[in-house]
Structures are given as C-alpha cells and as structure tokens.
Scaffold this motif. Structure first.
Motif, PDB file in Angstrom:
ATOM      1  N   CYS A 134       0.832  -1.213   0.000  1.00 32.01           N
ATOM      2  CA  CYS A 134       0.000   0.000   0.000  1.00 32.01           C
ATOM      3  C   CYS A 134       0.860   1.253   0.000  1.00 32.01           C
ATOM      4  N   HIS A 135       0.385   2.275  -0.707  1.00 33.94           N
ATOM      5  CA  HIS A 135       1.129   3.539  -0.762  1.00 33.94           C
ATOM      6  C   HIS A 135       0.452   4.650   0.010  1.00 33.94           C
ATOM      7  N   THR A 136      -0.850   4.547   0.217  1.00 35.46           N
ATOM      8  CA  THR A 136      -1.572   5.659   0.852  1.00 35.46           C
ATOM      9  C   THR A 136      -2.317   5.165   2.092  1.00 35.46           C
ATOM     10  N   LEU A 137      -2.680   6.113   2.933  1.00 31.71           N
ATOM     11  CA  LEU A 137      -3.486   5.786   4.114  1.00 31.71           C
ATOM     12  C   LEU A 137      -4.822   5.166   3.685  1.00 31.71           C
ATOM     13  N   ALA A 138      -5.438   5.737   2.652  1.00 32.10           N
ATOM     14  CA  ALA A 138      -6.739   5.235   2.200  1.00 32.10           C
ATOM     15  C   ALA A 138      -6.637   3.764   1.786  1.00 32.10           C
ATOM     16  N   GLU A 139      -5.566   3.423   1.088  1.00 32.79           N
ATOM     17  CA  GLU A 139      -5.378   2.023   0.682  1.00 32.79           C
ATOM     18  C   GLU A 139      -5.235   1.121   1.907  1.00 32.79           C
ATOM     19  N   ARG A 140      -4.450   1.584   2.861  1.00 33.02           N
ATOM     20  CA  ARG A 140      -4.210   0.760   4.053  1.00 33.02           C
ATOM     21  C   ARG A 140      -5.483   0.576   4.865  1.00 33.02           C
ATOM     22  N   LEU A 141      -6.283   1.635   4.951  1.00 35.18           N
ATOM     23  CA  LEU A 141      -7.563   1.518   5.678  1.00 35.18           C
ATOM     24  C   LEU A 141      -8.496   0.551   4.954  1.00 35.18           C
ATOM     25  N   PHE A 142      -8.494   0.637   3.641  1.00 29.30           N
ATOM     26  CA  PHE A 142      -9.380  -0.238   2.869  1.00 29.30           C
ATOM     27  C   PHE A 142      -8.979  -1.702   3.041  1.00 29.30           C
ATOM     28  N   VAL A 143      -7.681  -1.957   2.998  1.00 27.58           N
ATOM     29  CA  VAL A 143      -7.194  -3.329   3.205  1.00 27.58           C
ATOM     30  C   VAL A 143      -7.585  -3.821   4.601  1.00 27.58           C
ATOM     31  N   LEU A 144      -7.476  -2.936   5.593  1.00 26.69           N
ATOM     32  CA  LEU A 144      -7.844  -3.328   6.967  1.00 26.69           C
ATOM     33  C   LEU A 144      -9.317  -3.700   7.070  1.00 26.69           C
ATOM     34  N   MET A 145     -10.175  -2.913   6.421  1.00 22.32           N
ATOM     35  CA  MET A 145     -11.605  -3.217   6.562  1.00 22.32           C
ATOM     36  C   MET A 145     -12.026  -4.406   5.699  1.00 22.32           C
ATOM     37  N   MET A 146     -11.282  -4.685   4.642  1.00 23.63           N
ATOM     38  CA  MET A 146     -11.659  -5.835   3.819  1.00 23.63           C
ATOM     39  C   MET A 146     -11.078  -7.146   4.352  1.00 23.63           C
ATOM     40  N   LEU A 147      -9.854  -7.093   4.887  1.00 34.12           N
ATOM     41  CA  LEU A 147      -9.184  -8.327   5.322  1.00 34.12           C
ATOM     42  C   LEU A 147      -9.123  -8.471   6.839  1.00 34.12           C
ATOM     43  N   GLY A 148      -9.439  -7.388   7.552  1.00 33.96           N
ATOM     44  CA  GLY A 148      -9.294  -7.411   9.009  1.00 33.96           C
ATOM     45  C   GLY A 148     -10.540  -7.950   9.698  1.00 33.96           C
ATOM     46  N   ASP A 149     -10.355  -8.413  10.907  1.00 35.71           N
ATOM     47  CA  ASP A 149     -11.462  -8.838  11.760  1.00 35.71           C
ATOM     48  C   ASP A 149     -10.943  -8.750  13.191  1.00 35.71           C
ATOM     49  N   ASP A 150     -11.443  -9.563  14.107  1.00 33.36           N
ATOM     50  CA  ASP A 150     -10.987  -9.474  15.499  1.00 33.36           C
ATOM     51  C   ASP A 150      -9.468  -9.681  15.635  1.00 33.36           C
ATOM     52  N   ARG A 151      -8.878 -10.408  14.692  1.00 33.87           N
ATOM     53  CA  ARG A 151      -7.428 -10.645  14.783  1.00 33.87           C
ATOM     54  C   ARG A 151      -6.630  -9.369  14.609  1.00 33.87           C
ATOM     55  N   ALA A 152      -7.216  -8.370  13.950  1.00 34.75           N
ATOM     56  CA  ALA A 152      -6.507  -7.106  13.730  1.00 34.75           C
ATOM     57  C   ALA A 152      -6.615  -6.161  14.925  1.00 34.75           C
ATOM     58  N   VAL A 153      -7.423  -6.546  15.918  1.00 33.44           N
ATOM     59  CA  VAL A 153      -7.580  -5.689  17.102  1.00 33.44           C
ATOM     60  C   VAL A 153      -6.537  -6.111  18.135  1.00 33.44           C
ATOM     61  N   ALA A 154      -5.485  -5.303  18.251  1.00 34.96           N
ATOM     62  CA  ALA A 154      -4.406  -5.640  19.181  1.00 34.96           C
ATOM     63  C   ALA A 154      -4.796  -5.296  20.607  1.00 34.96           C
ATOM     64  N   GLU A 155      -5.458  -4.142  20.772  1.00 33.52           N
ATOM     65  CA  GLU A 155      -5.843  -3.692  22.115  1.00 33.52           C
ATOM     66  C   GLU A 155      -7.093  -2.836  22.019  1.00 33.52           C
ATOM     67  N   THR A 156      -7.853  -2.831  23.111  1.00 36.73           N
ATOM     68  CA  THR A 156      -8.990  -1.922  23.238  1.00 36.73           C
ATOM     69  C   THR A 156      -8.877  -1.216  24.578  1.00 36.73           C
ATOM     70  N   TRP A 157      -8.991   0.104  24.542  1.00 40.00           N
ATOM     71  CA  TRP A 157      -8.894   0.906  25.763  1.00 40.00           C
ATOM     72  C   TRP A 157     -10.230   1.579  26.042  1.00 40.00           C
ATOM     73  N   VAL A 158     -10.577   1.623  27.304  1.00 36.30           N
ATOM     74  CA  VAL A 158     -11.830   2.257  27.722  1.00 36.30           C
ATOM     75  C   VAL A 158     -11.517   3.300  28.790  1.00 36.30           C
ATOM     76  N   MET A 159     -11.988   4.503  28.592  1.00 37.24           N
ATOM     77  CA  MET A 159     -11.754   5.604  29.535  1.00 37.24           C
ATOM     78  C   MET A 159     -10.268   5.705  29.925  1.00 37.24           C
ATOM     79  N   GLY A 160      -9.429   5.598  28.900  1.00 39.57           N
ATOM     80  CA  GLY A 160      -7.994   5.798  29.111  1.00 39.57           C
ATOM     81  C   GLY A 160      -7.263   4.666  29.794  1.00 39.57           C
ATOM     82  N   GLU A 161      -7.927   3.504  29.925  1.00 39.91           N
ATOM     83  CA  GLU A 161      -7.283   2.346  30.569  1.00 39.91           C
ATOM     84  C   GLU A 161      -7.392   1.147  29.627  1.00 39.91           C
TER      85      GLU A 161
END
Ligand code: GUN
Ligand code: ZN
Length: 430
Positions: A397-424
């Motif tokens: 990928c060369h652009t942010l838009a391309e990278r975001l598109f690849v993430l939404m097409m190929l990504g799922d729960d495996r692409a979620v490294a961390e989730t933070w709630v209220m700064g924790e």
C-alpha cells in the motif's frame, strides 16, 4: 496522566462532505490522556517535548490508533443463534430468535451471556453499543451491570412486545410501561449507561403499547428509543395491514411520537424519500446493518439517498441476524452492499461511520467518537499486519486510504491488538 504513541487517525466530520479536511492523521502521533479523557492528540515529536517528565508513554509505533468503534444496533441475547441457517426475517424470528430469547427469563443465563457479549465487543474494538436485550427486565439489569463492570458506554432498554409473539415473551402495555419506567429510574445516566425505550417493531406491539412507548420517550428527557423499520418486504406488508391508517411503516412510529432526536431505527431498507426527509428533520438516525441485510436476504441499504436527505447514519452489526461482532467485517460487507447499489464507500467514510458517524447518530459526539480534547478516551489499537495476508497486502500500500481499505476488507478481530476504555487498557490480544 498517560500517553500512547502510534499512528493516530480520527474524524472531525463526514469525509463525504469535507473530503480529506474531515480527518486528522498523525503518522507518528501521540494521544495524551488525563483522567480518562483525551487531553490532546497531535504529532509525537511536538507533544513529547511538552509532556511532564515521568508521564508514562505506551509505545505502539507500527499500530494504528482509532476511536473505539460504535455499534449502533446489536442484540445481546442473540449471541447463541448467530449463523442459524435458512430463513428470512419473520421465519427466523419464530424458529431461532424467540426460543433463544426465552432463556433470558433466567437471570443466571442473562448474566453469563452479558459477560460474554461485553467481552466480545471489547475483543472486536467496540467500546459503545446500542443493544437490544429481551422482554425480561432481568436481561436489562444483566447487560447494564456487565457494561458498568467494564466501564463501557452502553445503551439498552427492556424490549416491549405485547402481541404477535409467543406467550413466553409477551408482556402487556401496562407492565411494559411500568417496568421500563422503573429501569429508567434505576439505570439511565448511571456511570456511562443510557436507557432506550425499545418497542421491538410495530408488528409486535399493540397501538396501546406503541402509545405508552411514545409517552416514556417524552416523559424522560435524554432517554433513547430504538426499534426496527422497513427491513423485509413481507414485514412491511404485514405492518401496513396492522396499521392501515399510516402512510408508511415509518409513519406508524411517527404517529406515536417515536421519531425524534435519539431515536435509532435499524435497517431502513424499504423507505421512500418522504420517510428519509422525515427522519432527517426529526433528527432520528438510521442504523445500517449490512451483514444482517445480506444474511437474511432483506435488501440493500441506500446510503446515497440517506446522505442526500441529510439523515444521521451509523453502522450496526445486528448480531445475531448479523454475522460478525467485528466492525471491520461489517464495513467489509457495507462496501459490498453499496457496490450492488452502484455506490462506492470510501475507506475513510467507512471508518467515519463506525466512529464519529455512530456518535452523531447517538447524539454523543461531544463525548465519544473522536480524539477532540475532552472526549472520553475510548480507543482501539489496530495491527495492520495481524495476519500473513494483511502483512503482505499492507506492504504494497502507498496511501493511508489504501491501508484503511485493506484493513476493513481483510481485518477482523485478529486485527484488534488492544482496546482501551476511559484511558485504561480493557482488552489486549494475547
Ligand atoms: N425485527 C424485529 N425483531 C428483530 C430482530 O431480532 N432482528 C432483526 N434483524 N430484525 C427484527
Ligand atoms: Zn435488530
């Protein structure tokens, strides 16, 4: 005070209206958190220089940090019937959904599923949800309690249904009103929890119950209303028979005072432009539920017409008719639904819809959905190289838009490294 460093992206507006001006992006960014809220987001180099000595900085360079996802329509009680084969809406409700919801008469079952549900949201990077429970007041208690334990933002409310459903799920107009009233007093505005008056859909409520739902909505300023509208063609025809005086399915809700700011209607597939215009002026929101609409064969959402009318739109997973808790997978199918409609969803717009667009639908954009100063620091840390295929494709990928598109097409729960709630940190991929 603490800070997190990485690639930071958030939205200030709808990219469909403002193009690249709508987004703020820092390739090497820093998100500074004070007392659980966003203090500032900006270029790391500049912000690190003024950060008080000793402030802990979590280094996530190589990862993409976005506001937590907002799921504007999901059913917590349907986790056990996701992926049930072979039916369209009305048969699916009778064959799978109602029997599954019956089990929530047992508070122990409700509590166990609520825990699973909230953990699954966090595992998928979703930090705010507007959810249906069941007709049982105990299911509402269970879901609010599970969300509060995790400090999540959650909107829910007892399902109202007093006709055209099995006896074991049927309430009465009076009991539905009284129980809703008591639950509002108990939960609305406590921690990050908000109440939604929840008539399931016009077909399962009598006019009397619809009127009382409208009364609850006006009697308690600040509460929400959630329902389903115009999802399936047979459902639309049935509602027209039940309410012959109404101009349209949406008009049924409108006549009872359900259509206004903070009301959210799932699906909105078989509306006309008069309905869309009415939703826009009333300030009501649509929840676009692509995986559900494809799974049940319901129809194709028209985002262009919704946007042209000026209606608020958010994204909903609609689990268990929806087939994934993942907002990335939901965006993937949103893209495909719109392709079938001759419309093209940009990746920037998709991520806007899953964050700030959802917050605006819920009238919560002053609290969540972006990294503007003062917002509650809910965010997701995405790994653009989470799988071998993502890593390989991302490298081209060369652009942010391309990278975001690849993430939404190929990504799922495996692409979620961390989730933070209220700064924790609330969840981290093992
Ligand atoms: N309409 C009424 N109830 C439901 C439900 O549980 N799921 C969906 N997708 N549509 C509905
Ligand atoms: Zn639904």
């Amino acid at each position: 005070m603490r800070a997190i460093r990485g690639e930071i992206l958030h939205f200030l507006d709808d990219p469909a209206d403002r193009g690249v001006e709508a987004l703020e992006y820092f390739a090497d960014g820093l998100l500074i958190i004070r007392d659980g809220r966003v203090a500032e987001a900006g270029p790391a180099e500049e912000l690190l220089a003024k950060l008080p000595a000793g402030t802990p900085v979590d280094d996530r360079r190589g990862k993409l940090i976005l506001p937590g996802f907002i799921d504007t329509h999901i059913h917590f009680a349907q986790a056990d019937i996701i992926a049930s084969h072979g039916e369209q809406l009305l048969e699916w409700l009778g064959k799978y959904t109602y029997p599954a919801e019956r089990r929530f008469a047992d508070p122990g079952h409700a509590a166990a599923v609520a825990d699973f549900f909230c953990d699954e949201l966090l595992r998928n990077g979703t930090t705010t949800a507007m959810a249906f429970p069941t007709v049982h007041a105990a299911s509402v208690d269970a879901l609010f309690a599970a969300a509060a334990e995790r400090r999540m933002r959650l909107i829910t409310g007892k399902v109202l249904m007093d006709r055209n459903c099995p006896d074991f799920l049927r309430d009465t107009a009076a009991r539905g009103y009284a129980e809703s009233h008591a639950l509002i007093e108990k939960w609305h505005g406590r921690d990050r929890l908000l109440y939604a008056v929840t008539p399931r859909f016009a077909a399962t409520s009598t006019p009397e119950q619809m009127a009382l739902a409208g009364r609850l909505f006006v009697e308690h300023p600040g509460v929400y209303l959630q329902s389903h509208v115009a999802e399936n063609r047979r459902e639309v025809a049935w509602v027209a028979e039940l309410y012959p005086e109404a101009r349209s399915y949406l008009d049924v809700y409108d006549r009872f005072g359900h259509v206004g700011p903070r009301s959210v209607f799932a699906h909105c597939l078989w509306l006309d432009d008069a309905d869309r215009a009415r939703m826009a002026t009333a300030g009501a929101a649509m929840s676009f539920c692509p995986t559900s609409n494809l799974f049940l064969g319901s129809g194709l959402f028209d985002l262009d017409r919704a946007h042209a009318a000026g209606v608020r739109v958010g994204i909903g997973s609609d689990v268990g008719a929806g087939t994934s808790f993942s907002m990335l997978q939901t965006l993937n199918e949103a893209y495909k639904v719109l392709q079938l409609n001759g419309q093209s969803l940009s990746a920037e717009r998709a991520f806007y819809l899953a964050t700030l667009g959802g917050a605006r639908s819920l009238y919560l954009d002053d609290r969540i959905g972006s990294f503007a100063p003062g917002r509650e620091a809910d965010f997701v840390v995405l790994d653009p190289a989470a799988t071998p295929l993502l890593a390989r494709r991302n490298a081209t990928c060369h652009t942010l838009a391309e990278r975001l598109f690849v993430l939404m097409m190929l990504g799922d729960d495996r692409a979620v490294a961390e989730t933070w709630v209220m700064g924790e940190p609330a969840w981290r991929r093992p």
